[in-house]
Design a protein around this motif. Structure first.
Motif, PDB file in Angstrom:
ATOM      1  N   ARG A 229       0.850  -1.179   0.000  1.00 40.96           N
ATOM      2  CA  ARG A 229       0.000   0.000   0.000  1.00 40.96           C
ATOM      3  C   ARG A 229       0.894   1.240   0.000  1.00 40.96           C
ATOM      4  O   ARG A 229       2.111   1.137   0.140  1.00 40.96           O
ATOM      5  CB  ARG A 229      -0.918  -0.007   1.215  1.00 40.96           C
ATOM      6  N   GLU A 230       0.265   2.386  -0.156  1.00 45.00           N
ATOM      7  CA  GLU A 230       1.042   3.624  -0.237  1.00 45.00           C
ATOM      8  C   GLU A 230       1.845   3.823   1.046  1.00 45.00           C
ATOM      9  O   GLU A 230       1.328   3.680   2.154  1.00 45.00           O
ATOM     10  CB  GLU A 230       0.111   4.807  -0.461  1.00 45.00           C
ATOM     11  N   GLY A 231       3.118   4.160   0.895  1.00 45.02           N
ATOM     12  CA  GLY A 231       3.986   4.367   2.041  1.00 45.02           C
ATOM     13  C   GLY A 231       4.848   3.171   2.379  1.00 45.02           C
ATOM     14  O   GLY A 231       5.805   3.285   3.136  1.00 45.02           O
ATOM     15  N   ASP A 232       4.511   1.970   1.831  1.00 44.84           N
ATOM     16  CA  ASP A 232       5.317   0.776   2.071  1.00 44.84           C
ATOM     17  C   ASP A 232       6.577   0.819   1.216  1.00 44.84           C
ATOM     18  O   ASP A 232       6.621   1.463   0.157  1.00 44.84           O
ATOM     19  CB  ASP A 232       4.530  -0.491   1.735  1.00 44.84           C
ATOM     20  N   THR A 233       7.603   0.107   1.660  1.00 42.00           N
ATOM     21  CA  THR A 233       8.824  -0.059   0.883  1.00 42.00           C
ATOM     22  C   THR A 233       9.107  -1.546   0.730  1.00 42.00           C
ATOM     23  O   THR A 233       9.121  -2.284   1.720  1.00 42.00           O
ATOM     24  CB  THR A 233      10.023   0.617   1.564  1.00 42.00           C
ATOM     25  N   LEU A 234       9.316  -1.971  -0.515  1.00 41.94           N
ATOM     26  CA  LEU A 234       9.726  -3.347  -0.802  1.00 41.94           C
ATOM     27  C   LEU A 234      11.147  -3.280  -1.346  1.00 41.94           C
ATOM     28  O   LEU A 234      11.423  -2.574  -2.302  1.00 41.94           O
ATOM     29  CB  LEU A 234       8.792  -3.999  -1.824  1.00 41.94           C
ATOM     30  N   ALA A 235      12.068  -4.021  -0.727  1.00 46.19           N
ATOM     31  CA  ALA A 235      13.469  -4.001  -1.140  1.00 46.19           C
ATOM     32  C   ALA A 235      13.969  -5.424  -1.320  1.00 46.19           C
ATOM     33  O   ALA A 235      13.438  -6.368  -0.723  1.00 46.19           O
ATOM     34  CB  ALA A 235      14.329  -3.275  -0.099  1.00 46.19           C
ATOM     35  N   ARG A 236      14.993  -5.557  -2.193  1.00 51.11           N
ATOM     36  CA  ARG A 236      15.671  -6.848  -2.349  1.00 51.11           C
ATOM     37  C   ARG A 236      17.094  -6.684  -1.832  1.00 51.11           C
ATOM     38  O   ARG A 236      17.833  -5.816  -2.295  1.00 51.11           O
ATOM     39  CB  ARG A 236      15.701  -7.269  -3.816  1.00 51.11           C
ATOM     40  N   LEU A 237      17.460  -7.535  -0.861  1.00 50.63           N
ATOM     41  CA  LEU A 237      18.783  -7.438  -0.262  1.00 50.63           C
ATOM     42  C   LEU A 237      19.823  -8.214  -1.036  1.00 50.63           C
ATOM     43  O   LEU A 237      21.021  -8.002  -0.873  1.00 50.63           O
ATOM     44  CB  LEU A 237      18.742  -7.942   1.192  1.00 50.63           C
ATOM     45  N   GLY A 238      19.381  -9.129  -1.891  1.00 50.19           N
ATOM     46  CA  GLY A 238      20.313  -9.969  -2.627  1.00 50.19           C
ATOM     47  C   GLY A 238      19.846 -11.415  -2.576  1.00 50.19           C
ATOM     48  O   GLY A 238      19.176 -11.838  -1.620  1.00 50.19           O
ATOM     49  N   GLY A 239      20.214 -12.199  -3.598  1.00 49.73           N
ATOM     50  CA  GLY A 239      19.798 -13.598  -3.626  1.00 49.73           C
ATOM     51  C   GLY A 239      18.286 -13.695  -3.613  1.00 49.73           C
ATOM     52  O   GLY A 239      17.581 -13.062  -4.410  1.00 49.73           O
ATOM     53  N   ASP A 240      17.739 -14.484  -2.703  1.00 45.82           N
ATOM     54  CA  ASP A 240      16.291 -14.649  -2.603  1.00 45.82           C
ATOM     55  C   ASP A 240      15.752 -14.000  -1.333  1.00 45.82           C
ATOM     56  O   ASP A 240      14.760 -14.456  -0.762  1.00 45.82           O
ATOM     57  CB  ASP A 240      15.913 -16.139  -2.646  1.00 45.82           C
ATOM     58  N   GLU A 241      16.396 -12.921  -0.854  1.00 46.88           N
ATOM     59  CA  GLU A 241      15.992 -12.232   0.356  1.00 46.88           C
ATOM     60  C   GLU A 241      15.341 -10.890   0.022  1.00 46.88           C
ATOM     61  O   GLU A 241      15.914 -10.068  -0.695  1.00 46.88           O
ATOM     62  CB  GLU A 241      17.191 -11.998   1.274  1.00 46.88           C
ATOM     63  N   PHE A 242      14.116 -10.674   0.551  1.00 48.73           N
ATOM     64  CA  PHE A 242      13.378  -9.440   0.350  1.00 48.73           C
ATOM     65  C   PHE A 242      13.006  -8.871   1.715  1.00 48.73           C
ATOM     66  O   PHE A 242      12.972  -9.583   2.726  1.00 48.73           O
ATOM     67  CB  PHE A 242      12.104  -9.688  -0.465  1.00 48.73           C
ATOM     68  N   VAL A 243      12.699  -7.560   1.736  1.00 46.49           N
ATOM     69  CA  VAL A 243      12.282  -6.895   2.965  1.00 46.49           C
ATOM     70  C   VAL A 243      11.097  -5.994   2.654  1.00 46.49           C
ATOM     71  O   VAL A 243      11.091  -5.300   1.634  1.00 46.49           O
ATOM     72  CB  VAL A 243      13.434  -6.064   3.570  1.00 46.49           C
ATOM     73  N   VAL A 244      10.087  -6.017   3.555  1.00 44.32           N
ATOM     74  CA  VAL A 244       8.939  -5.114   3.470  1.00 44.32           C
ATOM     75  C   VAL A 244       8.974  -4.207   4.691  1.00 44.32           C
ATOM     76  O   VAL A 244       9.074  -4.685   5.826  1.00 44.32           O
ATOM     77  CB  VAL A 244       7.610  -5.879   3.403  1.00 44.32           C
ATOM     78  N   LEU A 245       8.895  -2.907   4.476  1.00 44.95           N
ATOM     79  CA  LEU A 245       8.882  -1.924   5.553  1.00 44.95           C
ATOM     80  C   LEU A 245       7.519  -1.257   5.559  1.00 44.95           C
ATOM     81  O   LEU A 245       7.068  -0.703   4.543  1.00 44.95           O
ATOM     82  CB  LEU A 245       9.980  -0.885   5.321  1.00 44.95           C
ATOM     83  N   ARG A 246       6.801  -1.299   6.727  1.00 43.46           N
ATOM     84  CA  ARG A 246       5.427  -0.781   6.774  1.00 43.46           C
ATOM     85  C   ARG A 246       5.148  -0.149   8.136  1.00 43.46           C
ATOM     86  O   ARG A 246       5.584  -0.651   9.169  1.00 43.46           O
ATOM     87  CB  ARG A 246       4.422  -1.895   6.503  1.00 43.46           C
ATOM     88  N   LEU A 247       4.392   0.956   8.137  1.00 43.49           N
ATOM     89  CA  LEU A 247       3.893   1.584   9.354  1.00 43.49           C
ATOM     90  C   LEU A 247       2.568   0.932   9.714  1.00 43.49           C
ATOM     91  O   LEU A 247       1.637   0.879   8.883  1.00 43.49           O
ATOM     92  CB  LEU A 247       3.711   3.087   9.134  1.00 43.49           C
ATOM     93  N   ILE A 248       2.462   0.378  10.956  1.00 42.03           N
ATOM     94  CA  ILE A 248       1.263  -0.371  11.368  1.00 42.03           C
ATOM     95  C   ILE A 248       0.720   0.208  12.665  1.00 42.03           C
ATOM     96  O   ILE A 248       1.303   1.089  13.285  1.00 42.03           O
ATOM     97  CB  ILE A 248       1.597  -1.862  11.567  1.00 42.03           C
ATOM     98  N   HIS A 249      -0.461  -0.333  13.081  1.00 40.22           N
ATOM     99  CA  HIS A 249      -1.041   0.043  14.362  1.00 40.22           C
ATOM    100  C   HIS A 249      -0.429  -0.801  15.466  1.00 40.22           C
ATOM    101  O   HIS A 249       0.428  -1.643  15.243  1.00 40.22           O
ATOM    102  CB  HIS A 249      -2.557  -0.128  14.307  1.00 40.22           C
TER     103      HIS A 249
END
Length: 982
Positions: free
Chosen positions: A621-641
């Motif tokens: 959703r808007e404001g989220d960040t999806l990143a790939r660190l390398g290989g098959d590793e991903f990261v999702v950054l999100r503001l939650i309640h």
């Protein structure tokens, strides 16, 4: 008679005087004709030299125009080559769009053609595509050599004139293209230049020069020059030749005056002056004939003239020398000469001019001859002073006769500074004109007084467009008055300004410049000029943007990389989140991705990662960040309640999305999963590094919990991580501290009951926790890469024990368990070979046990390592068979000699009425192994019922507590019936 003798003598005297007078008249007339003819020839030579200088100057101007036009077109070609290098998979449409923009900037380019791997794959304009697309340069002998030269060079190559495949002739500029992503050759870009347009524009730009011109070129020194443009007949008219600096081959311009070379012209004034001089001369002869002078008067005049000459010669400020006209000996030198050269009069008059002049003897002899015969009286020489300093001098030499001795009277001026100034002026003028950077000069009132070719090339304005105007005609409108006020204040205070500025070209395009402004002042400190030097930094700006993108985004998926993720995380941590807001970082690791990548290749793996990133991006959703660190590793950054529901919901959506089948190119279907670790700020971590570390720990916990699930970080994971860290530190010392020991469990023949081998099982005598099995520490050893040292100790210790048993006459096999990390290490074969060589154990009795999953996860290296081990005679066994893939394919593919049925299958057939389904499974495993010629070992046999059933099913060997628990070497020796000392 006495009167007749004087009369006769007088008659003889008169006749002799008359003959002498006539003789002098004839000699004078001959000298007159020779001198006037020499003057005529000298005038002709001067005019001819001037014609040559004018033609050479014109050719140099044309050369500058041609080289500029070629360079501009090569720059456009280089831009297209760079674009292809950065986009190696570009389509014909993208190629045509970019090429069209470049062609709009040049009237000389007919078309572009890009050949990937020698075959023309992209063309523009597309109208020539039907003729060129798909053409293999190997089938075009006339162009093959040029293409090969371009492939082998990192510089442009120009060939031509070339017969084009689509018809006509042209110049073709080629340059090699490298795939910037993979650093591999891509192909060659060909830029077809219109010969007629290119050279016609070059010869018609600016002021028309009154010369006839031809252009020639050749590819090699062994070839003759061939005409390319202009009038070939110039060859026969003694043309002036100027070489050109163009890529590849040799090029030259030939030129003659527009109306041809001038012949010898008669100058009536010269003849008139000669006649007048001759008249005066003859009058003088006549006067001398009629009026004699007394001897005393003549001697007095000579003495007087000589005294006056000596006085002037000695004291004159100019450096003067008298030289012997033939030998070059220095006969006399004035005071200024002695001061200039640093020698006294006696030393100078004992030297020859060759002792001072640095020219060669032959060149000096020629110069003396020219001066003596009045062919030339002006020279530029290099003279060496007594101090060793070398100075450039201008020498004026004239022949004179003193007392029947012919001398050269030389007046010498030191012109070193003047020549250096002239050289610098010529160099500056050449740099000014030929510099690729734009140069603009204004007067003190900021009115443009001069611009160079680089200015016109960058801005599009010609010199006549801007002379007398204010530089504000280049203003882009992007900078306000305050910017220019600050700029000119710095120029006034510092005398210079340098910075980036946006200006506008003649066609209206706004572009960035790197501009430097300098002030030129006169001796009184008054401003006389402002000089601006600038360059177009559009490409540099584009490159900077691409470098920033490469530094912050993943090249494969286009997602933010670790660097950009860390930056965005730090920014998010600084944002106010409210009373109930939290920042969640979700660490994703794909399950079974390595299997897909190793099974189908990296291309399929890369495609799968792109599809994964697309699916994950669709869940954001808007404001989220999806990143790939390398290989098959991903990261999702999100503001939650404040609650975990949002993370749980997103995690479940991600797991569901990853579990859906991925359909890849080539008919490949991939089924994968994902393990997710979640850490939160401020609950779990206080900074970016802790968030990533704790989320990573939670992800590993999720993998250990069965994979394809998620886990939240908690303090227990920190405790576990700390315990692992401490355990890793202790593991690194266990080998040196001799805390490891091998226990052995026998393997028996189920028919005879004899012991046919043993399995070596590792035990760690921990100083605090007692004896530990590998279950307690093997995972940490593999994670921390300590497993290699431990395996090396196990293999070497096992081989040493095996050698002792063999020396005692026991021919039993020894099975050693191998970690997946060992199988992925290409040096593992060398470890086994060195252990066998060091201990002397027979490799036929050594058996390495690996699991099914180890083979699947390390397909790339497993086959090579196992084949090398098999070549050395080492046996390979599959441990825990039946718990993994149990695929006939890998059993046939790998050099496997034995299967070990997992204890769970044996446990289910231990009752008196065993499960028929379990019995059928075990029976099938035994039959499959038998059909493949492999031995079978049943693990975990604890009862005689199990032994009996296995014997009936045809199982050959067994292992379990029914026969013996794992025991140290000295206890296993009792089972063999040998001395315990072994």
């Amino acid at each position: 008679m006495q009167q007749a003798v004087p009369s006769a003598l007088d008659s003889v005297a008169r006749r002799s005087a008359r003959v002498g007078f006539i003789y002098n008249i004839l000699i004078s007339i001959m000298v007159f004709v020779l001198v006037v003819a020499s003057v005529e020839f000298w005038l002709y030579q001067q005019e001819h030299d001037k014609q040559i200088d004018k033609v050479r100057a014109a050719l140099l101007a044309y050369r500058s125009r041609i080289e500029l036009n070629v360079t501009q077109n090569m720059d456009l070609s280089y831009g297209l080559a760079t674009y292809i290098s950065l986009n190696p998979e570009l389509t014909q449409e993208a190629f045509a769009e970019f090429a069209a923009q470049l062609m709009s900037q040049s009237t000389h380019i007919l078309n572009f053609g890009a050949a990937r791997n020698w075959v023309i794959s992209h063309v523009y304009p597309e109208s020539v595509g039907e003729t060129l697309l798909g053409t293999d340069y190997h089938d075009v002998p006339s162009q093959l050599e040029s293409v090969r030269n371009a492939h082998a060079s990192d510089k442009p190559v120009i060939s031509g004139p070339v017969e084009l495949l689509q018809g006509g002739t042209a110049l073709i500029a080629r340059q090699s293209i490298t795939n910037a992503r993979k650093h591999l050759p891509w192909g060659v870009l060909s830029t077809v230049l219109d010969i007629e347009a290119l050279f016609t524009d070059s010869f018609t730009q600016g002021e028309r020069l009154p010369v006839q011109v031809a252009l020639e070129g050749r590819r090699r020194l062994t070839e003759s020059f061939k005409p390319i443009y202009g009038t070939p007949q110039i060859h026969t008219q003694d043309p002036v030749i100027v070489t050109m600096s163009l890529p590849s081959g040799q090029w030259r311009l030939l030129g003659i005056p527009e109306d041809g070379w001038h012949g010898v012209r008669w100058h009536p004034r010269v003849w008139l002056m000669g006649v007048i001089v001759l008249g005066f001369w003859l009058g003088g002869l006549y006067g001398r004939y009629n009026a004699g002078r007394s001897f005393a008067q003549s001697i007095g005049r000579v003495v007087d003239d000589s005294h006056r000459f000596r006085s002037i010669f000695k004291r004159h400020d100019a450096v003067m020398l008298l030289l012997d006209a033939k030998s070059g000996d220095i006969v006399d030198a004035n005071d200024s000469a002695q001061q200039f050269y640093g020698y006294d009069h006696a030393t100078l008059t004992s030297m020859r001019i060759s002792d001072i002049n640095t020219h060669t003897e032959s060149a000096l002899r020629q110069s003396l001859s020219q001066a003596r015969q009045r062919d030339k009286n002006y020279f530029i020489f290099t003279h060496r002073l007594k101090s060793g300093e070398v100075r450039q001098v201008e020498v004026h030499s004239s022949p004179i006769t003193i007392g029947h001795v012919k001398l050269l009277f030389s007046v010498i001026h030191d012109v070193s500074e003047r020549l250096e100034v002239e050289r610098k002026l010529m160099l500056n003028a050449k740099i000014f004109e030929q510099s690729s950077e734009g140069v603009l000069v204004t007067d003190a009132d900021a009115k443009i007084v001069a611009v160079n070719g680089g200015f016109s090339a960058i801005t599009g304005y010609q010199e006549e467009d801007v002379l007398g105007n204010d530089p504000s005609i280049l203003n882009s409108g992007r900078h306000d008055k305050a910017f220019f006020r600050a700029m000119w204040e710095e120029v006034a205070q510092q005398g210079r300004w340098k910075g980036e500025i946006w200006n506008r070209r003649k066609d209206g395009v706004v572009y960035p410049q790197l501009l430097s402004i300098s002030v030129v002042k006169n001796d009184a400190g008054e401003v006389v000029n402002y000089v601006g030097v600038f360059s177009d930094i559009s490409k540099l700006k584009d490159s900077e943007k691409k470098l920033i993108d490469l530094a912050h985004y993943d090249a494969l998926t286009g997602l933010p990389n670790r660097l950009l993720l860390a930056s965005r995380t730090r920014q998010a941590l600084k944002m106010p989140m409210g009373a109930h807001g939290k920042l969640a970082l979700m660490f994703l690791d794909l399950d079974q991705f390595k299997f897909v990548n190793d099974s189908h290749g990296h291309a399929v793996g890369d495609e799968l990662l792109k599809l994964v990133s697309q699916r994950l991006y669709g869940l954001l959703r808007e404001g989220d960040t999806l990143a790939r660190l390398g290989g098959d590793e991903f990261v999702v950054l999100r503001l939650i309640h404040s609650d975990k529901a949002a993370c749980v919901s997103l995690s479940e959506d991600i797991i569901q999305a990853m579990n859906r089948l991925f359909v890849l190119s080539g008919g490949v279907d991939a089924q994968i999963g994902v393990s997710i670790g979640i850490a939160q700020y401020p609950d779990n971590a206080a900074n970016t590094e802790e968030l990533l570390t704790f989320a990573d720990s939670a992800m590993y916990f999720a993998k250990k919990s069965g994979r394809n699930t998620y886990a939240f970080y908690n303090d227990a994971l920190t405790v576990e991580a700390n315990n692992k860290l401490r355990l890793a530190v202790e593991l690194r010392q266990c080998v040196q501290n001799e805390e490891l020991e091998l226990f052995y469990q026998p393997q028996v023949d189920l028919v005879t009951g004899n012991i046919i081998g043993v399995e070596a099982l590792l035990r760690w005598h921990h100083p605090e926790r007692g004896v530990l099995s590998p279950f307690h520490f093997i995972d940490v050893a593999e994670e921390r890469s300590i497993i290699h040292d431990i395996t090396q100790w196990v293999v070497e210790t096992g081989c040493r024990q095996l050698k002792q048993w063999q020396d005692a006459g026991l021919m039993v096999s020894l099975a050693v368990n191998i970690s997946p990390r060992n199988l992925a290490d290409i040096t593992f074969t060398q470890v086994v070979a060195e252990a066998l060589e060091k201990t002397g154990a027979d490799p036929r009795f050594l058996e390495l046990e690996i699991t099914e999953n180890t083979l699947i996860e390390n397909q790339a290296s497993a086959l090579k390592v196992l084949e090398q081990l098999r070549e050395k005679g080492v046996g390979i066994a599959i441990d825990d068979f039946g718990t993994g893939y149990s695929s006939m394919a890998y059993l046939k593919r790998y050099p496997i000699s034995k299967l070990k049925i997992d204890r769970h299958f044996i446990k289910d057939i231990q009752s008196e009425a065993p499960d028929e389904e379990e019995v059928a499974i075990v029976s099938a495993m035994i039959a499959m192994a038998d059909s493949l010629g492999m031995g079978v070992v049943a693990e975990g046999i604890e009862t005689t019922h199990q032994q009996a059933i296995l014997r009936e099913l045809g199982c050959t060997f067994g292992q379990g507590f029914l026969y013996s628990r794992p025991v140290p070497a000295d206890e296993i020796a009792e089972l063999f019936g040998i001395d315990e000392s072994l």
